[in-house]
Design a protein around this motif. Structure first.
Motif, PDB file in Angstrom:
ATOM      1  N   ASN A  93       0.824  -1.212   0.000  1.00 53.06           N
ATOM      2  CA  ASN A  93       0.000   0.000   0.000  1.00 53.06           C
ATOM      3  C   ASN A  93       0.858   1.263   0.000  1.00 53.06           C
ATOM      4  O   ASN A  93       0.511   2.261  -0.636  1.00 53.06           O
ATOM      5  CB  ASN A  93      -0.926   0.000   1.221  1.00 53.06           C
ATOM      6  N   TYR A  97       0.802   4.052  -2.903  1.00 59.58           N
ATOM      7  CA  TYR A  97       0.570   5.456  -2.565  1.00 59.58           C
ATOM      8  C   TYR A  97       1.662   6.338  -3.165  1.00 59.58           C
ATOM      9  O   TYR A  97       1.377   7.386  -3.760  1.00 59.58           O
ATOM     10  CB  TYR A  97       0.524   5.605  -1.046  1.00 59.58           C
ATOM     11  N   GLY A 102       1.604  10.169  -4.181  1.00 63.55           N
ATOM     12  CA  GLY A 102       1.396  10.530  -2.779  1.00 63.55           C
ATOM     13  C   GLY A 102       2.707  10.832  -2.073  1.00 63.55           C
ATOM     14  O   GLY A 102       3.734  10.193  -2.343  1.00 63.55           O
TER      15      GLY A 102
END
Length: 300
Positions: A93, A97, A102
């Motif tokens: 994850n 991201y 991100g």
């Protein structure tokens, strides 16, 4: 009559013979192919009982050792993240991201990681270091054009601001005096961030001072590795006068609950001032352990 009934011409006999051969061959093909299908269909069932058939096997997996070290969630690789105790799916994850653009701009952003518990975040938070490259550009430039010196000053302010939140940790040979340290000094202890620094100070205020570092275990989820950096040096604790304080004032102390406070006030009313806590040893709410830990904090 019978011979005449079964008598066939030569051409008819050939036709009948051909049909009989075709029927025999057809039955043979059906028999052979049907047997193979039964074997094919039966093989999964047989494999369940066959000693060499595949089956689920559970293997012992030794628990992995969790490590603590400084890391930047924007650049840490999968090996580092797994060493920190994160699960493989959590690491995936993080990679997704970052791949989608991100950025972790502050440690609190890392708390949004799916599946991360409060305890895990509190343990990891003191070790999170966000690189200057990921600080907002507003720390360098304002609405107006800045000179080189103004930009340099802005960068220094941003770094100093970051360092004030994440101070350099003390070394193995250094120690912090527990009763005199404030939150700023406590945050220099490895394993202690802003949350536990506040908890240590607040609990010390409620106690009236620490007499042992083992009292830190009374703080929920306190990191054990931090205790070796803390020492008690000639503790000066705030004492409670058990002969003068009211029930409400007595039960504010962490080591005195409502029933113990009531026992003290009732004893004073019936027998006069206390001269020693041992006078309460026959009461069910004052076992030897409760009296022993309360002794440093009482006066008469």
């Amino acid at each position: 009559m019978i011979r005449e009934f079964f008598y066939l011409q030569k051409s008819d006999r050939k036709t009948v013979l051909t049909l009989l051969i075709a029927i025999v061959v057809g039955f043979g093909v059906i028999f052979l192919t049907g047997g193979e299908q039964e074997e094919a269909q039966g093989s999964p069932k047989d494999s369940q009982h066959h000693p060499t058939a595949s089956r689920n096997v559970s293997y012992y997996v030794a628990p992995k050792k969790v490590e603590r070290f400084y890391f930047d969630p924007n650049t840490a690789d999968s090996t580092q993240l797994l060493r920190l105790g994160l699960q493989p799916w959590q690491v995936r994850n993080i990679y997704k991201y970052r791949a989608s653009g991100g950025i972790y701009r502050k440690p609190e952003d890392f708390a949004r990681l799916y599946g991360l518990t409060v305890k895990q975040y509190r343990e990891l938070q003191p070790y999170i270091r966000i690189s200057d490259d990921y600080l907002p550009a507003s720390t360098l430039l304002g609405k107006e054009k800045h000179s080189y010196h103004q930009v340099r000053d802005s960068v220094n302010q941003a770094v100093n601001h970051r360092d004030s939140h994440y101070p350099v940790k003390i070394s193995e040979s250094e120690h912090v005096i527990l009763n005199t340290a404030d939150t700023t000094i406590l945050k220099t202890v490895p394993g202690i961030g802003p949350y536990f620094a506040r908890k240590i100070v607040q609990y010390g205020e409620r106690l009236g001072g620490y007499v042992s570092t083992d009292q830190l275990d009374e703080i929920e989820d306190f990191p054990q590795e931090a205790k070796r950096y803390l020492v008690i040096n000639q503790p000066q604790v705030r004492k409670l006068n058990v002969n003068q304080l009211s029930l409400n004032e007595l039960k504010r102390h962490p080591y005195i609950n409502y029933y113990q406070a009531k026992d003290i006030t009732d004893y004073r009313r019936l027998h006069g001032p206390l001269k020693s806590l041992n006078e309460l040893r026959l009461l069910k709410d004052f076992p030897p352990a409760a009296i022993a830990r309360l002794l440093p904090y009482v006066a008469y």
